[in-house]
Design a protein around this motif. Structure first.
Motif, PDB file in Angstrom:
ATOM      1  N   GLU A 428       0.836  -1.206   0.000  1.00  0.00           N
ATOM      2  CA  GLU A 428       0.000   0.000   0.000  1.00  0.00           C
ATOM      3  C   GLU A 428       0.870   1.254   0.000  1.00  0.00           C
ATOM      4  O   GLU A 428       0.609   2.222  -0.712  1.00  0.00           O
ATOM      5  CB  GLU A 428      -0.917  -0.019   1.239  1.00  0.00           C
ATOM      6  CG  GLU A 428      -2.033   1.005   1.168  1.00  0.00           C
ATOM      7  CD  GLU A 428      -2.934   0.919   2.398  1.00  0.00           C
ATOM      8  OE1 GLU A 428      -2.957  -0.159   3.042  1.00  0.00           O
ATOM      9  OE2 GLU A 428      -3.586   1.925   2.715  1.00  0.00           O
ATOM     10  N   LYS A 429       1.925   1.209   0.796  1.00  0.00           N
ATOM     11  CA  LYS A 429       2.844   2.350   0.862  1.00  0.00           C
ATOM     12  C   LYS A 429       3.477   2.598  -0.507  1.00  0.00           C
ATOM     13  O   LYS A 429       3.598   3.750  -0.967  1.00  0.00           O
ATOM     14  CB  LYS A 429       3.925   2.071   1.907  1.00  0.00           C
ATOM     15  CG  LYS A 429       4.906   3.210   2.094  1.00  0.00           C
ATOM     16  CD  LYS A 429       6.022   2.786   3.035  1.00  0.00           C
ATOM     17  CE  LYS A 429       7.096   3.867   3.122  1.00  0.00           C
ATOM     18  NZ  LYS A 429       8.253   3.410   3.927  1.00  0.00           N
ATOM     19  N   HIS A 430       3.857   1.512  -1.143  1.00  0.00           N
ATOM     20  CA  HIS A 430       4.477   1.627  -2.462  1.00  0.00           C
ATOM     21  C   HIS A 430       3.495   2.236  -3.455  1.00  0.00           C
ATOM     22  O   HIS A 430       3.851   3.140  -4.241  1.00  0.00           O
ATOM     23  CB  HIS A 430       4.921   0.243  -2.916  1.00  0.00           C
ATOM     24  CG  HIS A 430       5.578   0.229  -4.249  1.00  0.00           C
ATOM     25  ND1 HIS A 430       4.912  -0.137  -5.394  1.00  0.00           N
ATOM     26  CD2 HIS A 430       6.842   0.558  -4.632  1.00  0.00           C
ATOM     27  CE1 HIS A 430       5.748  -0.047  -6.422  1.00  0.00           C
ATOM     28  NE2 HIS A 430       6.928   0.368  -5.989  1.00  0.00           N
ATOM     29  N   ASP A 431       2.235   1.781  -3.377  1.00  0.00           N
ATOM     30  CA  ASP A 431       1.220   2.316  -4.283  1.00  0.00           C
ATOM     31  C   ASP A 431       1.006   3.797  -4.033  1.00  0.00           C
ATOM     32  O   ASP A 431       0.882   4.597  -4.975  1.00  0.00           O
ATOM     33  CB  ASP A 431      -0.095   1.555  -4.100  1.00  0.00           C
ATOM     34  CG  ASP A 431       0.021   0.119  -4.579  1.00  0.00           C
ATOM     35  OD1 ASP A 431       1.012  -0.196  -5.278  1.00  0.00           O
ATOM     36  OD2 ASP A 431      -0.851  -0.708  -4.230  1.00  0.00           O
ATOM     37  N   CYS A 432       0.959   4.176  -2.751  1.00  0.00           N
ATOM     38  CA  CYS A 432       0.754   5.584  -2.401  1.00  0.00           C
ATOM     39  C   CYS A 432       1.910   6.436  -2.916  1.00  0.00           C
ATOM     40  O   CYS A 432       1.710   7.560  -3.403  1.00  0.00           O
ATOM     41  CB  CYS A 432       0.638   5.746  -0.889  1.00  0.00           C
ATOM     42  SG  CYS A 432      -0.920   5.152  -0.232  1.00  0.00           S
ATOM     43  N   ASN A 439       0.851  12.357  -9.101  1.00  0.00           N
ATOM     44  CA  ASN A 439       0.156  13.621  -8.840  1.00  0.00           C
ATOM     45  C   ASN A 439       1.104  14.805  -8.916  1.00  0.00           C
ATOM     46  O   ASN A 439       0.722  15.893  -9.368  1.00  0.00           O
ATOM     47  CB  ASN A 439      -0.522  13.571  -7.471  1.00  0.00           C
ATOM     48  CG  ASN A 439      -1.721  12.644  -7.470  1.00  0.00           C
ATOM     49  OD1 ASN A 439      -2.320  12.392  -8.521  1.00  0.00           O
ATOM     50  ND2 ASN A 439      -2.069  12.138  -6.297  1.00  0.00           N
ATOM     51  N   THR A 440       2.323  14.642  -8.462  1.00  0.00           N
ATOM     52  CA  THR A 440       3.303  15.718  -8.538  1.00  0.00           C
ATOM     53  C   THR A 440       3.572  16.082 -10.001  1.00  0.00           C
ATOM     54  O   THR A 440       3.661  17.269 -10.349  1.00  0.00           O
ATOM     55  CB  THR A 440       4.621  15.287  -7.858  1.00  0.00           C
ATOM     56  OG1 THR A 440       4.343  14.897  -6.521  1.00  0.00           O
ATOM     57  CG2 THR A 440       5.630  16.413  -7.864  1.00  0.00           C
TER      58      THR A 440
END
Length: 504
Positions: A428-432, A439-440
């Motif tokens: 999940e962290k990797h996906d985020c 987004n950046t």
DNA sequence: TCGTTATGTCATAAG
DNA sequence: CTCTTATGACATAAC
């Protein structure tokens, strides 16, 4: 492998054995069969050497023992009529038919001679042990008489053994199956059991050496009883009659039907000694023998037998259900399993204490009986203070032992669950992180677009004289209603904004 | 010899 | 109050 391990741990809750997932099961089974046969041959070779050693002392070949009351029953007579019917699989099988109906008049072919010889050896071993145990107190004449009366009985029982052995051998060959007997649809052991059932009870008692499966079975069932309050001195006679074959049978084979991997699981999982039926059975044997004979040699012999038995048991248990590996590593794996098994089966202190105080209630019952039944059993037995205390302690420790095991299992499951959770959170962290980078990039692109749009608007804006507005002096501002105003960048905010009358 | 692992046991809290 | 269960902590044996 980690994934497999995790999956297994999850499936353990479902009562599924790890080994079930191993591939090449058939190959391992064949390996285990070969291993058992090798082991059996080694055992028999040892016994044969022992016999030869005795021959040197006595100068004669010892006959096989057979109980005096055993009856000679031909194998075809022993077979149920259904087996011998015209359409029976037995009679339709040429090999079986040839064996069954010619066995009485023919000697076995040379290639089967060894097998038959081995099949009768346990009986010889029994006789040898009888002689050994009796020789210290029996008169020489009795021993001689014993020896002289035995050959005829040996012939009779050997015939039966030969038939049975041949039958099993032939069935195995005709089915072309090199897998444990217990997995066969038409289990030779069952046929054997059917045959032996037709033999009178006294004869059946002579058979166990060639049919250890049923010996174990009956002993297991007779052991797994509710509180035996007879005390060690009142050991049931069936144990006594049953004891001798066991005593002479260090190579007692137990099939997976008697001790399936699930039984094994019970053995490994808990203190539940009734689960490890075979071991309890041996304990019972020890009790019984203890009451019969207090000689140290007998006890040593039984210890040896118990050790052999447990070794064989562990070989049986793990030989067929080991992981599929290279032959060499499989041996190592089997050895590890055996070591682990032996470690688990090590006689516990409570078992030793129970034996020392001759508790009238089995360990299994002490630990697993419901409170009411347990109290009833306690009250129905005359117990001294020490026995009472020990039983209470055994119950407490036994329950706690199982609780500790389940606790540890839960802890392991929890650990595995947490590890899974950690992996999920890492993903999940990797996906985020990926989404944030995305987004950046999008934000940067939007800013670039806005900058271009801003300069485009200023490029097209003209005042009343047709001159362009400088972005350095003016700026655009969007109001809440969507109207865009052109504002001077000067500090003087009193100047009213110029409405561009443009909407976004 | 030391570290690891598996298991048994005890003490204790909680249901 | 008794019994059972859960669990941490320690001991021990085997590797």
């Amino acid at each position: 492998m980690d994934l497999i391990d995790i999956l297994w741990r999850q499936d353990v809750d479902l009562g599924v054995e790890r080994e079930i997932f191993d591939g090449c099961l058939r190959q391992r089974e064949e390996e285990s069969v070969r291993e058992r046969e090798l082991k059996r041959e080694q055992e028999l070779e040892r016994i044969r050497q022992r016999l030869q050693k005795l021959d040197k002392e006595t100068g004669e070949v010892l006959p096989s023992p057979s109980h005096a009351n055993s009856q000679a029953v031909s194998f075809s007579e022993m077979l149920p009529s259904s087996v011998l019917t015209e359409h029976s699989p037995v009679t339709q099988n040429p090999l079986l038919s040839a064996l069954l109906f010619s066995k009485k008049s023919q000697k076995p072919p040379p290639q089967e001679q060894n097998f038959l010889e081995l099949a009768t050896l346990p009986d010889l071993q029994f006789y040898l042990d009888v002689l050994e145990s009796e020789s210290s107190r029996l008169p020489l004449e009795d021993i001689c008489q014993h020896s002289l009366s035995a050959p005829r009985q040996m012939e009779q029982t050997t015939d039966v053994f030969n038939c049975i052995s041949d039958l099993m051998h032939t069935i195995s060959e005709s089915f072309q199956v090199a897998q444990p007997l217990s997995e066969m649809g038409s289990d030779p052991g069952e046929i054997l059991g059917t045959c032996t059932q037709s033999v009178p009870e006294t004869s059946t008692q002579t058979l166990p050496p060639s049919n250890p499966v049923y010996t174990s079975k009956t002993r297991i069932e007779s052991q797994d009883i509710s509180p035996r309050c007879q005390g060690e001195n009142a050991a049931p006679s069936e144990f006594c009659t049953d004891l001798k074959p066991m005593e002479t049978e260090p190579f007692n084979y137990v099939t997976e039907r008697d001790l399936s991997p699930f039984d094994d699981h019970r053995v490994l999982q808990g203190f539940d000694d009734s689960a490890s039926v075979a071991s309890v059975d041996l304990d019972t044997s020890l009790y019984t023998v203890d009451s019969l004979s207090n000689s140290q040699s007998d006890m040593d012999e039984l210890e040896s037998i118990q050790s052999d038995y447990i070794d064989m048991l562990s070989m049986e248990l793990y030989g067929t259900v080991t992981s599929s590996q290279e032959p060499q590593t499989q041996n190592e794996s089997t050895l590890n399993h055996c070591n682990q098994f032996n470690r688990v089966r090590r006689t516990s202190r409570d078992e030793q204490r129970a034996r020392a105080l001759s508790l009238p209630i089995s360990m299994h019952d002490i630990i697993n009986l419901p409170v009411d039944a347990f109290n009833e059993a306690l009250s129905s037995c005359k117990l001294n203070e020490a026995q009472h205390t020990l039983i209470r302690d055994i119950r407490r420790r036994g329950k706690n032992k199982m609780a500790a095991q389940s606790c540890r299992k839960r802890k392991m499951d929890s650990l595995v669950g947490l590890e899974d959770e950690i992996e999920a959170l890492k993903r999940e962290k990797h996906d985020c992180k990926e989404e944030k980078e995305k987004n950046t990039r999008k934000l940067f692109e939007m800013k670039e677009k806005l900058k271009k749009l801003y300069s485009e608007v200023f490029r097209r804006l003209r005042d009343e004289r047709g001159s362009s507005y400088s972005p350095k002096e003016y700026k655009l501002q969007l109001s809440t209603d969507g109207t865009v105003f052109l504002l001077p960048r000067s500090t003087n905010r009193n100047i009213p904004p110029e409405d561009l009358a443009t909407t976004s």
